[in-house]
Design an enzyme around this catalytic site. Structure first.
Site, PDB file in Angstrom:
ATOM      1  N   LYS A  21      56.736  29.220 118.181  1.00 27.89           N
ATOM      2  CA  LYS A  21      55.907  30.422 118.248  1.00 27.89           C
ATOM      3  C   LYS A  21      56.596  31.525 119.054  1.00 27.89           C
ATOM      4  O   LYS A  21      57.101  31.293 120.154  1.00 27.89           O
ATOM      5  CB  LYS A  21      54.556  30.083 118.885  1.00 27.89           C
ATOM      6  CG  LYS A  21      53.619  31.278 119.000  1.00 27.89           C
ATOM      7  CD  LYS A  21      52.312  30.883 119.673  1.00 27.89           C
ATOM      8  CE  LYS A  21      51.436  32.114 119.872  1.00 27.89           C
ATOM      9  NZ  LYS A  21      50.162  31.788 120.549  1.00 27.89           N
ATOM     10  N   LYS A  77      61.498  44.959  83.217  1.00 29.74           N
ATOM     11  CA  LYS A  77      61.376  43.521  83.420  1.00 29.74           C
ATOM     12  C   LYS A  77      61.157  42.757  82.123  1.00 29.74           C
ATOM     13  O   LYS A  77      60.885  41.560  82.131  1.00 29.74           O
ATOM     14  CB  LYS A  77      60.262  43.247  84.433  1.00 29.74           C
ATOM     15  CG  LYS A  77      60.549  43.973  85.754  1.00 29.74           C
ATOM     16  CD  LYS A  77      59.588  43.617  86.861  1.00 29.74           C
ATOM     17  CE  LYS A  77      59.937  44.394  88.138  1.00 29.74           C
ATOM     18  NZ  LYS A  77      59.091  44.024  89.291  1.00 29.74           N
ATOM     19  N   LYS A  89      57.660  49.244  84.579  1.00 30.91           N
ATOM     20  CA  LYS A  89      57.743  47.819  84.882  1.00 30.91           C
ATOM     21  C   LYS A  89      57.920  47.000  83.619  1.00 30.91           C
ATOM     22  O   LYS A  89      58.734  46.062  83.561  1.00 30.91           O
ATOM     23  CB  LYS A  89      56.471  47.377  85.617  1.00 30.91           C
ATOM     24  CG  LYS A  89      56.509  45.963  86.162  1.00 30.91           C
ATOM     25  CD  LYS A  89      55.296  45.712  87.068  1.00 30.91           C
ATOM     26  CE  LYS A  89      55.534  44.530  87.979  1.00 30.91           C
ATOM     27  NZ  LYS A  89      54.459  44.357  88.976  1.00 30.91           N
ATOM     28  N   ASN A 105      49.266  39.253 101.848  1.00 31.59           N
ATOM     29  CA  ASN A 105      48.511  40.374 101.290  1.00 31.59           C
ATOM     30  C   ASN A 105      47.072  39.943 101.025  1.00 31.59           C
ATOM     31  O   ASN A 105      46.691  38.814 101.330  1.00 31.59           O
ATOM     32  CB  ASN A 105      49.192  40.898 100.022  1.00 31.59           C
ATOM     33  CG  ASN A 105      49.396  39.799  98.999  1.00 31.59           C
ATOM     34  OD1 ASN A 105      48.444  39.221  98.473  1.00 31.59           O
ATOM     35  ND2 ASN A 105      50.666  39.490  98.710  1.00 31.59           N
ATOM     36  N   PHE A 119      51.705  41.803  85.912  1.00 33.94           N
ATOM     37  CA  PHE A 119      50.607  42.579  86.492  1.00 33.94           C
ATOM     38  C   PHE A 119      51.193  43.654  87.392  1.00 33.94           C
ATOM     39  O   PHE A 119      52.207  43.435  88.052  1.00 33.94           O
ATOM     40  CB  PHE A 119      49.672  41.665  87.294  1.00 33.94           C
ATOM     41  CG  PHE A 119      48.568  41.060  86.477  1.00 33.94           C
ATOM     42  CD1 PHE A 119      47.244  41.437  86.680  1.00 33.94           C
ATOM     43  CD2 PHE A 119      48.841  40.135  85.486  1.00 33.94           C
ATOM     44  CE1 PHE A 119      46.224  40.894  85.918  1.00 33.94           C
ATOM     45  CE2 PHE A 119      47.837  39.577  84.725  1.00 33.94           C
ATOM     46  CZ  PHE A 119      46.515  39.959  84.939  1.00 33.94           C
ATOM     47  N   ASP A 146      57.360  41.353  98.469  1.00 30.59           N
ATOM     48  CA  ASP A 146      58.632  42.004  98.129  1.00 30.59           C
ATOM     49  C   ASP A 146      59.685  41.774  99.212  1.00 30.59           C
ATOM     50  O   ASP A 146      60.886  41.863  98.949  1.00 30.59           O
ATOM     51  CB  ASP A 146      58.424  43.513  97.960  1.00 30.59           C
ATOM     52  CG  ASP A 146      57.577  43.837  96.739  1.00 30.59           C
ATOM     53  OD1 ASP A 146      57.726  43.161  95.709  1.00 30.59           O
ATOM     54  OD2 ASP A 146      56.749  44.759  96.831  1.00 30.59           O
TER      55      ASP A 146
END
Length: 406
Positions: free
Chosen positions: A288, A340, A336, A209, A322, A278
């Site tokens: 490869k 959590k 969240k 990301n 976060f 995730d």
């Protein structure tokens, strides 16, 4: 808290230089040893004798004035400092600091100083808002320089706007707060995660990301500045290492999970700022993957939810998560936090200008068990980190000893 501390007070040439006399006097009264450095322009607004009388030390004016032949004056001054305060700071001295210029005693000392620096800008409203000045201040903030924001009002030039030097009381309070914060987390173990994890497809490709790790690194530095023993577990990042912070490098979500769990029991505060994947490929090719068909189908599986795992195992830890969102920020953040078992969740809308990945700034909202605690405007990530650490300290002080925050 200032007793016995050495503070270098740099005074540059603006009309607000007269306020430096009050700043110097207040710092001395608070027990600090103040060594004053004035630019040539500053002496046009206030006499060096005034600062010498108030500080009870000679005032440094010229790089080539050496009071003691056994030392080099500007190096000795830089080495002696527990803190450097530049007040007022003109656009000129801010530019010199940002670009590493050293052509007088003050700028040379600033370049040699390793102590923390606080800057109190003072200038015309248009100068303060000029892109070059804004860029210079952003560069300094990125290096850890703290700013005491100027006030808004009637300026000496006749304009009304932002640029007036903060009042001496505010500046002295900022100095006291900095020294006080140095011990806020003394004896505490802080664990921070940062960066974006990478999930391998083959030896040369991976899924990841846009996280730069800058927010996590800023949090680790802010915790270290408050006296904590900090361990930073980092995946892919662009931020440089931090002196005094233990750095543990990982790549994948699974590696980050194991690194965190190994250190979780001993941690007092855990801040999960990393952008963890995730999903990961079900299988990783040993060589490869070659081009063949027009389409390549990848089978993905869920990674272990690290924050949820930590919430389930929490005993005494203060746990901060976060949440990077693009819509319904408050709803998702509170969900969240509850699912959590977090003590705080820091949420942002990454589609908003100035917030999100790969930026030096962020716009965040801090949520606790009763909802929104604080919404911060766009700030440099170092400033966001300071705000969050201050909030964590206050929240921990409210909790009874041994309470895990469930």
């Amino acid at each position: 808290m200032l007793q016995g501390k050495t503070i270098l007070l740099g005074i540059s040439g603006g009309i607000a230089a007269y306020k430096a006399a009050t700043i110097c006097s207040r710092l001395v009264q608070a027990g600090a040893k103040v060594r004053v450095i004035m630019t040539e322009s500053a002496t046009k607004f206030i006499a060096p004798l005034t600062l010498q009388t108030l500080s009870r030390h000679p005032v440094y004016l010229d790089t080539f004035d050496e009071f003691d032949p056994s030392v080099v004056a500007h190096i000795d001054a830089a080495d002696s400092a527990d803190l450097v305060l530049v007040a007022p700071a003109t656009a000129n001295i801010v530019g010199k600091m940002a670009n590493g210029l050293a052509d007088d005693f003050l700028s040379t000392t600033l370049l040699a100083a390793t102590a923390p620096v606080i800057v109190a800008p003072a200038m015309n409203v248009h100068m303060y808002a000029h892109p070059a000045v804004e860029r210079n201040m952003a560069l300094l903030a990125d290096r850890g320089v703290r700013f005491v924001e100027p006030g808004t009002g009637l300026l000496a030039c006749g304009y009304v706007g932002k640029g007036r030097l903060a009042e001496p009381e505010e500046i002295v309070a900022a100095v006291k707060h900095w020294f006080a914060s140095r011990t806020e987390l003394a004896g505490k173990s802080v664990l921070v995660t940062a960066g974006g994890t990478a999930e391998r497809l083959d030896p040369v490709r991976f899924l990841t990301n846009d996280s730069s790790g800058k927010m996590g690194f800023a949090l680790a530095e802010a915790a270290a500045n408050r006296g904590a023993d900090v361990t930073l577990i980092a995946a892919r990042t662009t931020a440089p290492p931090i002196v005094g912070v233990k750095l543990v490098r990982v790549e994948s979500a699974e590696q980050m999970l194991q690194a965190v769990l190994e250190r979780y029991d001993a941690a007092d505060i855990v801040i999960k700022a990393a952008a963890v994947a995730d999903y990961r490929p079900v299988s990783q090719a040993p060589t490869k993957i070659k081009k063949s068909e027009e389409k390549l189908v990848l089978e993905l599986e869920r990674t272990t939810d690290i924050l949820k795992t930590l919430g389930e195992r929490k005993t005494h830890q203060f746990l901060v998560g976060f949440a990077a969102e693009t819509e319904q920020v408050a709803q998702y953040a509170m969900d969240k936090l509850r699912r959590k078992n977090c003590d705080l969740v820091v949420a942002n809308d990454v589609s908003q200008d100035g917030a999100g990945f790969n930026l030096d700034t962020n716009v965040v909202q801090i949520f606790g068990k009763d909802g929104l605690i604080e919404a911060l405007p766009q700030l440099h990530k170092r400033e966001v980190a300071d705000h969050l650490l201050e909030r964590i300290v206050r929240q921990m002080q409210k909790k009874p000893a041994g309470e895990a925050g469930e």
